[in-house]
Design a protein around this motif. Structure first.
Motif, PDB file in Angstrom:
ATOM      1  N   ALA A 154       0.844  -1.205   0.000  1.00 58.47           N
ATOM      2  CA  ALA A 154       0.000   0.000   0.000  1.00 58.47           C
ATOM      3  C   ALA A 154       0.878   1.253   0.000  1.00 58.47           C
ATOM      4  CB  ALA A 154      -0.920   0.002   1.217  1.00 58.47           C
TER       5      ALA A 154
ATOM      6  N   LEU B 203      -0.248   3.677  -2.796  1.00 59.00           N
ATOM      7  CA  LEU B 203      -0.868   4.942  -2.379  1.00 59.00           C
ATOM      8  C   LEU B 203       0.089   6.121  -2.546  1.00 59.00           C
ATOM      9  CD1 LEU B 203      -2.960   3.793   0.715  1.00 59.00           C
ATOM     10  CD2 LEU B 203      -3.773   4.358  -1.569  1.00 59.00           C
TER      11      LEU B 203
ATOM     12  N   TRP C 291      -0.631   7.370  -5.838  1.00 55.74           N
ATOM     13  CA  TRP C 291      -1.850   8.188  -5.789  1.00 55.74           C
ATOM     14  C   TRP C 291      -1.531   9.590  -5.252  1.00 55.74           C
ATOM     15  CZ3 TRP C 291      -6.094   9.603  -7.657  1.00 55.74           C
ATOM     16  CH2 TRP C 291      -6.920  10.465  -6.955  1.00 55.74           C
TER      17      TRP C 291
ATOM     18  N   THR D 200      -7.526  -0.255   6.488  1.00 54.98           N
ATOM     19  CA  THR D 200      -7.668   0.038   5.060  1.00 54.98           C
ATOM     20  C   THR D 200      -8.439   1.343   4.866  1.00 54.98           C
ATOM     21  OG1 THR D 200      -7.739  -2.327   4.676  1.00 54.98           O
ATOM     22  CG2 THR D 200      -8.446  -0.927   2.854  1.00 54.98           C
TER      23      THR D 200
ATOM     24  N   CYS E 287      -6.743   4.657   3.258  1.00 58.00           N
ATOM     25  CA  CYS E 287      -7.293   5.164   2.001  1.00 58.00           C
ATOM     26  C   CYS E 287      -7.856   6.576   2.194  1.00 58.00           C
ATOM     27  CB  CYS E 287      -8.376   4.231   1.463  1.00 58.00           C
ATOM     28  SG  CYS E 287      -7.680   2.702   0.829  1.00 58.00           S
TER      29      CYS E 287
ATOM     30  N   SER F  54      -5.103   9.020   2.280  1.00 56.20           N
ATOM     31  CA  SER F  54      -4.544   9.285   0.950  1.00 56.20           C
ATOM     32  C   SER F  54      -5.479  10.129   0.108  1.00 56.20           C
ATOM     33  CB  SER F  54      -4.252   7.965   0.226  1.00 56.20           C
ATOM     34  OG  SER F  54      -3.087   7.392   0.758  1.00 56.20           O
TER      35      SER F  54
END
Lengths: 328, 149
Positions: A179, A183, A186, B20, B24, B27
């Motif tokens: 990740a 990420l 991203w 998670t 996320c 981000s």
């Protein structure tokens, strides 16, 4: 309409049937039984790293004990938990507390209590490092390792069992390590825009903190430009590692280590805790068994030449167990 | 082989899901203050191929050589803070240059044998880059200054 509803609820080819099967597969993948000794080895490396990290690698938190509280800028975590600004006493207590707790945790005793003590100490110490205006973005995934590796409970280096708890902890570490790459690609899009790949970000990094070795890169600017495309591509496709064969998975991990070594040579930045996380993809228990057999052989050699056999004897049962234990 | 029971699996999945979601969300909409769930933004900003790269440093006067500005390392070992931490507070420093006095105090604590700092200024060096190549031209500007007197 009626047919659609029955398709959703019934039969093996129905939507619910498919969803159930996918969830079942995902569950099996998350809890794939893995060697308990692999967790023991990784924990040993993680705790050893914590000691090296707080003493040598990441010391800005310690120096913040000497900075005036006027520079303290609490992060969300600090506001929620009412964490104070650093003092010399606090940073000393956290630094040496981490070292003592990690040393104790390396014995393998009381894995949850000691493991989570290390986790709290290390996270707090990082918090102090990051709450003075600069966050290092590579150190978040290590929190997952510190939090979840203790959940496996007792694990010895020579433990020959496989367990679902070990599988889950290792999978979680692998997932958060990957990740970090995915990420961060991203983040490049979010903060730098899709045009990040064509920007001069790497030139900037080399100008600001390039090592003498990296100066030639500025003379040949296409190298850094090209590198940005490769990096973005590698980060975006990083989750592919989970569908690769064992052999290719190790090669990809090796590839990432080469990338990090190159980055270190060029701009003296290394994502140290993340590098430890990437070890979760490797059969660490086999390397440990090999190392043990070498040590035994070495010691045996000193004893008068009979040790080679003893070393082999010590090594081979281990190897057989680890190689052969794929089927429960 | 050791298997996990239903409860043990359920809470593990719940923890993984929570992590998670947090990572996320960090981000997608978070910032550095969310650490450890802040976005993984190492080297994520775009730098124009032609423009200037700036680098901040400090210069000091010591009790040994008053009136003479010398460059000093802007490192945690020297002043308790690193360059990025000072760069991030330029606005506050410009508004209140007396903040720089705290760096001199930290320096005196960290380096008790070194000569005392009597003045300190923050200097920004602009390194001109044309088509991804530094031209060698460097412009320097003083952003804020503190004087012990």
């Amino acid at each position: 309409m009626g047919r659609a509803v029955s398709g959703v609820n019934g039969g093996p080819g129905s939507v619910t049937g498919l969803a159930d099967r996918s969830i079942g597969q995902l569950g099996r993948w998350l809890f794939t039984p893995m060697p308990v000794s692999r967790v023991a080895t990784l924990r040993l490396l993680v705790f050893a790293f914590v000691i090296v990290d707080v003493v040598l690698l990441h010391t800005s938190g310690w120096y913040h004990g000497y900075a005036d509280p006027v520079w303290y800028e609490p992060l969300v975590m600090g506001k929620v938990l009412h964490l104070p600004a650093a003092t010399v006493l606090l940073v000393q207590a956290l630094k040496w507390g981490c070292v003592l707790a990690a040393l104790a945790a390396m014995t393998g005793r009381a894995p949850r209590l000691l493991g989570w003590t290390v986790a709290i100490g290390w996270v707090w110490y990082q918090y102090i490092a990051f709450s003075y205006g600069k966050v290092d973005h590579d150190r978040a995934d290590f929190v997952v390792a510190l939090a979840l590796l203790p959940t496996v409970g007792l694990a010895h280096l020579s433990d020959q069992r496989r367990s679902e708890a070990a599988g889950f902890a290792l999978r979680a570490v692998q997932l958060s390590a990957i990740a970090t790459y995915f990420l961060s690609s991203w983040a490049k899009v979010r903060f730098g825009g899709w045009d990040w790949v064509n920007s001069a970000t790497m030139v900037r990094a080399v100008v600001r903190r390039g090592s003498p070795m990296a100066q030639w890169l500025l003379e040949v600017p296409w190298t850094l430009h090209w590198f940005q495309w490769v990096l973005m591509g590698a980060e975006l496709t990083s989750p592919v590692i989970f569908v690769l064969s064992e052999k290719w998975r190790r090669r990809v991990v090796g590839g990432w280590f080469v990338f990090h070594a190159m980055t270190y040579a060029a701009i003296t930045i290394a994502f140290w805790p993340h590098l430890v996380m990437m070890l979760a993809f490797l059969p660490l228990e086999r390397y440990a068994a090999w190392l043990r057999s070498r040590l035994v052989r070495l010691r045996g050699g000193d004893d008068g030449g009979e040790g080679g056999g003893a070393g082999d004897a010590a090594a081979s049962p281990d190897s057989r167990v680890f190689e052969g234990s794929a089927t429960p | 082989m050791d298997r996990l029971g239903r409860v043990a699996k359920t809470w593990r999945i719940a923890v993984l899901l929570a992590l998670t979601v947090m990572f996320c969300a960090g981000s997608l909409v978070g910032n550095d203050h969310w650490w450890p769930f802040s976005p993984w933004r190492m080297f994520s900003t775009s730098q124009a191929a032609t423009g200037s790269v700036w680098s901040t440093g400090i210069e000091v006067q010591t009790a040994d050589a008053p009136g003479e500005w010398v460059r000093a390392p802007l490192t945690p070992e020297n002043v308790g803070l690193n360059r990025a931490e000072v760069e991030g507070r330029i606005t506050q420093i410009e508004a209140d240059p007396s903040r720089l006095g705290t760096l001199a105090r930290s320096h005196a604590e960290l380096r008790p044998t070194a000569a005392e700092w009597t003045a300190l200024r923050v200097v920004r060096r602009l390194i001109v880059v044309v088509d991804r190549k530094p031209t060698g031209e460097v412009r320097t500007e003083v952003l804020a200054q503190w004087d012990a007197r």
